[in-house]
Motif scaffolding. Sequence first.
Motif, PDB file in Angstrom:
ATOM      1  N   ALA A  48       1.110  -1.050  -0.176  1.00 25.23           N
ATOM      2  CA  ALA A  48       0.136  -0.054  -0.024  1.00 25.23           C
ATOM      3  C   ALA A  48       0.867   1.259   0.207  1.00 25.23           C
ATOM      4  O   ALA A  48       0.343   2.235  -0.674  1.00 25.23           O
ATOM      5  N   GLN A  49       2.067   1.176   0.815  1.00 23.21           N
ATOM      6  CA  GLN A  49       3.039   2.387   0.807  1.00 23.21           C
ATOM      7  C   GLN A  49       3.514   2.612  -0.471  1.00 23.21           C
ATOM      8  O   GLN A  49       3.695   3.686  -0.886  1.00 23.21           O
TER       9      GLN A  49
ATOM     10  N   LYS B  26       2.495   1.756  -3.256  1.00 20.70           N
ATOM     11  CA  LYS B  26       1.289   2.258  -4.350  1.00 20.70           C
ATOM     12  C   LYS B  26       1.128   3.749  -4.138  1.00 20.70           C
ATOM     13  O   LYS B  26       1.124   4.559  -5.157  1.00 20.70           O
ATOM     14  N   ALA B  27       1.046   3.874  -2.929  1.00 15.56           N
ATOM     15  CA  ALA B  27       0.690   5.742  -2.575  1.00 15.56           C
ATOM     16  C   ALA B  27       2.089   6.069  -2.973  1.00 15.56           C
ATOM     17  O   ALA B  27       1.663   7.314  -3.787  1.00 15.56           O
ATOM     18  N   GLN B  28       3.110   5.938  -2.886  1.00 16.95           N
ATOM     19  CA  GLN B  28       4.238   6.525  -3.149  1.00 16.95           C
ATOM     20  C   GLN B  28       4.318   6.799  -4.698  1.00 16.95           C
ATOM     21  O   GLN B  28       4.617   7.845  -5.164  1.00 16.95           O
TER      22      GLN B  28
ATOM     23  N   SER C 121       2.065   6.806  -6.569  1.00 11.52           N
ATOM     24  CA  SER C 121       1.018   7.669  -7.165  1.00 11.52           C
ATOM     25  C   SER C 121       1.277   9.172  -6.715  1.00 11.52           C
ATOM     26  O   SER C 121       1.210   9.989  -7.741  1.00 11.52           O
ATOM     27  N   ARG C 122       1.910   9.613  -5.646  1.00 11.17           N
ATOM     28  CA  ARG C 122       2.475  10.868  -5.358  1.00 11.17           C
ATOM     29  C   ARG C 122       3.368  11.203  -6.371  1.00 11.17           C
ATOM     30  O   ARG C 122       3.648  12.198  -6.905  1.00 11.17           O
TER      31      ARG C 122
ATOM     32  N   ALA D  97       2.118  12.407  -9.780  1.00 11.16           N
ATOM     33  CA  ALA D  97       1.343  13.527  -9.390  1.00 11.16           C
ATOM     34  C   ALA D  97       2.398  14.756  -9.542  1.00 11.16           C
ATOM     35  O   ALA D  97       2.288  15.666 -10.228  1.00 11.16           O
TER      36      ALA D  97
ATOM     37  N   LEU E 264       5.952   6.009   7.211  1.00 15.88           N
ATOM     38  CA  LEU E 264       5.595   5.902   5.850  1.00 15.88           C
ATOM     39  C   LEU E 264       4.273   6.334   5.382  1.00 15.88           C
ATOM     40  O   LEU E 264       3.273   5.716   5.890  1.00 15.88           O
ATOM     41  N   SER E 265       4.221   7.335   4.418  1.00 15.11           N
ATOM     42  CA  SER E 265       2.771   7.748   4.180  1.00 15.11           C
ATOM     43  C   SER E 265       2.098   6.782   3.346  1.00 15.11           C
ATOM     44  O   SER E 265       2.528   6.272   2.357  1.00 15.11           O
ATOM     45  N   GLU E 266       0.750   6.654   3.414  1.00 15.06           N
ATOM     46  CA  GLU E 266      -0.137   5.952   2.504  1.00 15.06           C
ATOM     47  C   GLU E 266      -0.907   6.963   1.791  1.00 15.06           C
ATOM     48  O   GLU E 266      -1.914   6.475   1.296  1.00 15.06           O
ATOM     49  N   ALA E 267      -0.558   8.044   1.952  1.00 15.33           N
ATOM     50  CA  ALA E 267      -1.589   9.265   1.153  1.00 15.33           C
ATOM     51  C   ALA E 267      -0.981   9.024  -0.357  1.00 15.33           C
ATOM     52  O   ALA E 267       0.050   9.163  -0.680  1.00 15.33           O
ATOM     53  N   THR E 268      -2.369   8.844  -1.200  1.00 15.38           N
ATOM     54  CA  THR E 268      -2.307   9.062  -2.600  1.00 15.38           C
ATOM     55  C   THR E 268      -2.241  10.514  -3.164  1.00 15.38           C
ATOM     56  O   THR E 268      -2.564  11.129  -2.154  1.00 15.38           O
ATOM     57  N   ALA E 269      -2.183  10.802  -4.388  1.00 12.17           N
ATOM     58  CA  ALA E 269      -2.140  11.752  -4.957  1.00 12.17           C
ATOM     59  C   ALA E 269      -3.768  12.465  -4.598  1.00 12.17           C
ATOM     60  O   ALA E 269      -3.904  13.552  -4.556  1.00 12.17           O
TER      61      ALA E 269
END
Lengths: 51, 312
Positions: A11-12, A14-16, A18-19, A22, B14-19
């Motif tokens: 999950a981390q 995937k999130a990274q 995506s960021r 962007a 560690l962040s799980e924040a998406t765009a």
Amino acid sequence: MDDNLVTMSPAQKKAQRSRNIAIGVALAVLVVLFYVATIVKFGPSILDRPL
Amino acid sequence: MAVVENIGREEIRLSEATAGDYFALLKPRVMSLVVFTAIVGLVAAPGAMNPFIAIIAIVAIAVGAGASGALNMWYDADIDHVMSRTSKRPVPLGRVLPGEALAFGLVLSALSVLTLGVLVNWLSATLLAFTIFFYAVIYTMWLKRSTPQNIVIGGAAGAIPPVIGWAAATGTVSLESVILFLVIFLWTPPHFWALALFKAGDYGRAGIPMMPNVAGELSTRRQMFVYALILAPLAVLPAVLGYVSWGYGIAATVLGAGFVWKTWAVLAMSSEDKVMKPAKQLFAYSIVYLFLIFTAYLLDVVAWRLLAPVGA
């Protein structure tokens, strides 16, 4: 050695990703924006230079 | 081996924040209204503007509005957490840390204001900077938690975009753009208080002094009606002053009559009414009202320009 490394969960990761995408897109848009704005600001006089 | 060895494992997050989470910080729905009203202000302004510079102006205004949304979510994470309407925002959910939202908001604020200033003009950039400051500091940090007039005064921030759009196109602030400002400004209290009436429990739990919680429902409904009575004729003013046609004037009159009618239904609502259907209907209608008023204004201005003889 591996103990000192932080392992990212899927999950981390995937999130990274995506960021990162962007941020990349945002930077590319800024480059294009400022490039075109510069051309527009110059206007026709951009061609008025010694060749 | 490296400098990082002394950092305890528990400090690593560690962040799980998406765009998408960061995009949600920009309050996209509020942003869409800002973009739309700013476009109307920009297009309605006299004079020709380079279309590319116009697009940059709108994007910068949108990003600036989004930045103030992110700053609002940084500061309000505690109360957003307890309100059903806002509890799913990225900061109360823990997906984005408050500090990350703050940094995001500050960077975008600076970037949007500087871009608008450098590429468009400094009057519009100053107005944008003032709007971000007004929304984040005056409204969010101060008024929201301290006075029932919070959304009345804070509404100024949401009402400025057409003035910024106009300033971007002309480099001036004029009566025409101030009237557009007043339309949104006077529209805000009945719009927000309709929501506050049927969400009073939410605001009460969060300790926000919204008008229904402080002055009571009846007083709020009376005040909403007064605002509607001032708003309806004011929105017709552009046609009365003659700088747009009566096509817009008639649309504004009909829409305004509908607004007064819906607000009257809220005023006539029984105090026992817990479902508050009239308040929900007014809330929905108010969004349609603002959208249609600005659409009519835009169409009128564009039609006028297309029909006018060239060079006139």
